[in-house]
Every structure is written in structure tokens, then in C-alpha cells.
Motif scaffolding. Sequence first.
Motif, PDB file in Angstrom:
ATOM      1  N   LEU A  10       0.830  -1.207   0.000  1.00 50.26           N
ATOM      2  CA  LEU A  10       0.000   0.000   0.000  1.00 50.26           C
ATOM      3  C   LEU A  10       0.866   1.260   0.000  1.00 50.26           C
ATOM      4  O   LEU A  10       0.589   2.209  -0.742  1.00 50.26           O
ATOM      5  N   LEU A  11       1.918   1.269   0.818  1.00 46.17           N
ATOM      6  CA  LEU A  11       2.815   2.422   0.827  1.00 46.17           C
ATOM      7  C   LEU A  11       3.528   2.551  -0.512  1.00 46.17           C
ATOM      8  O   LEU A  11       3.675   3.653  -1.045  1.00 46.17           O
ATOM      9  N   ALA A  12       3.953   1.432  -1.085  1.00 46.93           N
ATOM     10  CA  ALA A  12       4.594   1.464  -2.400  1.00 46.93           C
ATOM     11  C   ALA A  12       3.634   2.033  -3.440  1.00 46.93           C
ATOM     12  O   ALA A  12       4.027   2.848  -4.290  1.00 46.93           O
ATOM     13  N   GLY A  13       2.379   1.643  -3.378  1.00 48.76           N
ATOM     14  CA  GLY A  13       1.375   2.162  -4.309  1.00 48.76           C
ATOM     15  C   GLY A  13       1.152   3.653  -4.152  1.00 48.76           C
ATOM     16  O   GLY A  13       1.032   4.390  -5.141  1.00 48.76           O
ATOM     17  N   LEU A  14       1.115   4.107  -2.907  1.00 41.61           N
ATOM     18  CA  LEU A  14       0.959   5.546  -2.646  1.00 41.61           C
ATOM     19  C   LEU A  14       2.140   6.323  -3.219  1.00 41.61           C
ATOM     20  O   LEU A  14       1.958   7.348  -3.888  1.00 41.61           O
ATOM     21  N   LEU A  15       3.340   5.840  -2.969  1.00 37.14           N
ATOM     22  CA  LEU A  15       4.536   6.513  -3.487  1.00 37.14           C
ATOM     23  C   LEU A  15       4.571   6.471  -5.010  1.00 37.14           C
ATOM     24  O   LEU A  15       4.942   7.464  -5.653  1.00 37.14           O
ATOM     25  N   ALA A  16       4.196   5.357  -5.604  1.00 35.92           N
ATOM     26  CA  ALA A  16       4.192   5.248  -7.069  1.00 35.92           C
ATOM     27  C   ALA A  16       3.182   6.223  -7.675  1.00 35.92           C
ATOM     28  O   ALA A  16       3.491   6.905  -8.662  1.00 35.92           O
ATOM     29  N   ALA A  17       2.001   6.302  -7.084  1.00 28.22           N
ATOM     30  CA  ALA A  17       0.989   7.226  -7.601  1.00 28.22           C
ATOM     31  C   ALA A  17       1.470   8.675  -7.498  1.00 28.22           C
ATOM     32  O   ALA A  17       1.307   9.465  -8.436  1.00 28.22           O
ATOM     33  N   ALA A  18       2.082   9.010  -6.374  1.00 27.73           N
ATOM     34  CA  ALA A  18       2.608  10.370  -6.207  1.00 27.73           C
ATOM     35  C   ALA A  18       3.733  10.637  -7.201  1.00 27.73           C
ATOM     36  O   ALA A  18       3.810  11.723  -7.798  1.00 27.73           O
ATOM     37  N   GLY A  19       4.595   9.657  -7.400  1.00 27.74           N
ATOM     38  CA  GLY A  19       5.696   9.817  -8.346  1.00 27.74           C
ATOM     39  C   GLY A  19       5.201  10.049  -9.761  1.00 27.74           C
ATOM     40  O   GLY A  19       5.679  10.936 -10.467  1.00 27.74           O
ATOM     41  N   VAL A  20       4.231   9.252 -10.176  1.00 24.13           N
ATOM     42  CA  VAL A  20       3.659   9.418 -11.515  1.00 24.13           C
ATOM     43  C   VAL A  20       3.004  10.792 -11.646  1.00 24.13           C
ATOM     44  O   VAL A  20       3.144  11.463 -12.671  1.00 24.13           O
ATOM     45  N   ALA A  21       2.313  11.229 -10.606  1.00 27.38           N
ATOM     46  CA  ALA A  21       1.648  12.541 -10.644  1.00 27.38           C
ATOM     47  C   ALA A  21       2.650  13.673 -10.862  1.00 27.38           C
ATOM     48  O   ALA A  21       2.336  14.663 -11.533  1.00 27.38           O
ATOM     49  N   HIS A  22       3.858  13.534 -10.311  1.00 33.60           N
ATOM     50  CA  HIS A  22       4.882  14.571 -10.494  1.00 33.60           C
ATOM     51  C   HIS A  22       5.246  14.744 -11.965  1.00 33.60           C
ATOM     52  O   HIS A  22       5.613  15.835 -12.393  1.00 33.60           O
ATOM     53  N   PHE A  23       5.167  13.665 -12.746  1.00 29.45           N
ATOM     54  CA  PHE A  23       5.492  13.733 -14.168  1.00 29.45           C
ATOM     55  C   PHE A  23       4.260  14.048 -15.019  1.00 29.45           C
ATOM     56  O   PHE A  23       4.359  14.759 -16.015  1.00 29.45           O
ATOM     57  N   ALA A  24       3.105  13.522 -14.623  1.00 28.53           N
ATOM     58  CA  ALA A  24       1.887  13.707 -15.408  1.00 28.53           C
ATOM     59  C   ALA A  24       1.326  15.123 -15.281  1.00 28.53           C
ATOM     60  O   ALA A  24       0.786  15.667 -16.246  1.00 28.53           O
ATOM     61  N   ALA A  25       1.437  15.713 -14.110  1.00 29.94           N
ATOM     62  CA  ALA A  25       0.902  17.056 -13.857  1.00 29.94           C
ATOM     63  C   ALA A  25       1.869  17.812 -12.949  1.00 29.94           C
ATOM     64  O   ALA A  25       1.607  17.993 -11.756  1.00 29.94           O
ATOM     65  N   PRO A  26       3.007  18.252 -13.487  1.00 31.02           N
ATOM     66  CA  PRO A  26       4.051  18.842 -12.639  1.00 31.02           C
ATOM     67  C   PRO A  26       3.770  20.250 -12.111  1.00 31.02           C
ATOM     68  O   PRO A  26       4.344  20.639 -11.100  1.00 31.02           O
ATOM     69  N   ARG A  27       2.912  21.003 -12.753  1.00 24.39           N
ATOM     70  CA  ARG A  27       2.729  22.414 -12.364  1.00 24.39           C
ATOM     71  C   ARG A  27       2.345  22.619 -10.892  1.00 24.39           C
ATOM     72  O   ARG A  27       2.918  23.495 -10.234  1.00 24.39           O
ATOM     73  N   PRO A  28       1.396  21.863 -10.347  1.00 24.98           N
ATOM     74  CA  PRO A  28       1.072  22.079  -8.928  1.00 24.98           C
ATOM     75  C   PRO A  28       2.264  21.800  -8.005  1.00 24.98           C
ATOM     76  O   PRO A  28       2.423  22.457  -6.977  1.00 24.98           O
ATOM     77  N   PHE A  29       3.087  20.841  -8.381  1.00 22.45           N
ATOM     78  CA  PHE A  29       4.262  20.521  -7.575  1.00 22.45           C
ATOM     79  C   PHE A  29       5.322  21.609  -7.712  1.00 22.45           C
ATOM     80  O   PHE A  29       5.984  21.966  -6.744  1.00 22.45           O
ATOM     81  N   ASP A  30       5.481  22.138  -8.936  1.00 23.16           N
ATOM     82  CA  ASP A  30       6.428  23.244  -9.146  1.00 23.16           C
ATOM     83  C   ASP A  30       6.111  24.402  -8.213  1.00 23.16           C
ATOM     84  O   ASP A  30       7.004  25.049  -7.675  1.00 23.16           O
ATOM     85  N   ALA A  31       4.818  24.658  -8.030  1.00 20.81           N
ATOM     86  CA  ALA A  31       4.379  25.815  -7.251  1.00 20.81           C
ATOM     87  C   ALA A  31       4.725  25.709  -5.770  1.00 20.81           C
ATOM     88  O   ALA A  31       4.799  26.730  -5.083  1.00 20.81           O
ATOM     89  N   ILE A  32       4.946  24.495  -5.269  1.00 21.74           N
ATOM     90  CA  ILE A  32       5.227  24.365  -3.830  1.00 21.74           C
ATOM     91  C   ILE A  32       6.697  24.101  -3.533  1.00 21.74           C
ATOM     92  O   ILE A  32       7.059  23.913  -2.374  1.00 21.74           O
ATOM     93  N   VAL A  33       7.527  24.112  -4.556  1.00 25.15           N
ATOM     94  CA  VAL A  33       8.961  23.960  -4.310  1.00 25.15           C
ATOM     95  C   VAL A  33       9.445  25.218  -3.587  1.00 25.15           C
ATOM     96  O   VAL A  33       9.214  26.334  -4.070  1.00 25.15           O
ATOM     97  N   PRO A  34      10.064  25.064  -2.425  1.00 29.61           N
ATOM     98  CA  PRO A  34      10.537  26.258  -1.700  1.00 29.61           C
ATOM     99  C   PRO A  34      11.473  27.101  -2.576  1.00 29.61           C
ATOM    100  O   PRO A  34      12.366  26.587  -3.246  1.00 29.61           O
ATOM    101  N   ARG A  35      11.222  28.389  -2.583  1.00 30.55           N
ATOM    102  CA  ARG A  35      11.991  29.305  -3.418  1.00 30.55           C
ATOM    103  C   ARG A  35      13.463  29.367  -3.025  1.00 30.55           C
ATOM    104  O   ARG A  35      14.300  29.769  -3.823  1.00 30.55           O
ATOM    105  N   ALA A  36      13.797  28.962  -1.829  1.00 32.57           N
ATOM    106  CA  ALA A  36      15.196  28.992  -1.374  1.00 32.57           C
ATOM    107  C   ALA A  36      16.053  27.913  -2.033  1.00 32.57           C
ATOM    108  O   ALA A  36      17.277  27.993  -1.992  1.00 32.57           O
ATOM    109  N   LEU A  37      15.426  26.909  -2.636  1.00 28.73           N
ATOM    110  CA  LEU A  37      16.192  25.841  -3.273  1.00 28.73           C
ATOM    111  C   LEU A  37      16.793  26.336  -4.587  1.00 28.73           C
ATOM    112  O   LEU A  37      16.125  27.040  -5.347  1.00 28.73           O
ATOM    113  N   PRO A  38      18.028  25.955  -4.862  1.00 31.59           N
ATOM    114  CA  PRO A  38      18.651  26.381  -6.124  1.00 31.59           C
ATOM    115  C   PRO A  38      18.071  25.622  -7.315  1.00 31.59           C
ATOM    116  O   PRO A  38      17.517  24.532  -7.155  1.00 31.59           O
ATOM    117  N   GLY A  39      18.195  26.182  -8.486  1.00 32.40           N
ATOM    118  CA  GLY A  39      17.729  25.517  -9.697  1.00 32.40           C
ATOM    119  C   GLY A  39      16.262  25.763  -9.963  1.00 32.40           C
ATOM    120  O   GLY A  39      15.596  26.519  -9.256  1.00 32.40           O
TER     121      GLY A  39
END
Length: 126
Positions: A10-39
Motif C-alpha cells: 500500500l505504501l509502495a502504491g501511494l509513493l508510485a501514484a505520487a511519483g507518476v503525478a509529479h510527471f503527469a501534472a508537474p505544475r502544482p508541484f512546481d508551485a510548492i517547491v521552496p523558493r530557497a532551493l537552487p535551480g
Amino acid sequence: MPRSERSPLLLAGLLAAAGVAHFAAPRPFDAIVPRALPGSPRAWTYGSGAVELALAAGIAAPRTRAVAAKAAAAFFVGVLPANVQMAADWRHRPAPLRTAALARLPLQVPLVLWARGIARNEKGRS
């Protein structure tokens, strides 16, 4: 299959779904990346998605489960700043969105405990 045997999957499935979401719909994740991080935020989004997919694979495989579960616990702690960033950025949004952003903060605790529990159970089986 007993519940304790399903827990890692179940945990593996949760992580896999989240991982796929980062590639399928990256914009919401981009928005929460802390601005202090480089790159670029997109690089962090894709990087964290790749880590989630790797952790999912590691937890799904019995031979690597314990070490991957420990790494997942550390990962859940590591992404807390993104959840804090989201809560801060969404403080002026409508109540349901603000509530969702705030609810993510304490959610990290059970995720860390879940991953640690899986690691501990696997250690006892070797």
C-alpha cells in the motif's frame, strides 16, 4: 494476505501514484517547491517524482524493503518544507484549499511512522 503483509504494498502504491503525478501534472508541484532551493522548480518536481518511484520499487521488493522504507521515512521528513511552503502560499485562498494545505502538514507524521514500521517489521524477518 494479512494486513501487515499488504502494508508495504500500500505504501509502495501511494509513493508510485505520487511519483507518476509529479510527471503527469508537474505544475502544482512546481508551485510548492521552496523558493530557497537552487535551480528550477521543475527539476525539483521531476527529481522528487523519480525518488518516489524508486522508493516505491524498493518497498515493493522484499529484499530492499527495509532500507527503502527507512529512506522513505527520511524522504517524508525532507519534503515537509514543500508542505510548509504550500500552507504559507495558500493562506489567502478559499477555506477548502487553505484547509487542504494545512492538513498536509500533520499528514507527514503518520507517513514517517508507517515507513518506519515497515522497516522495523522487515528487519525482524531477516
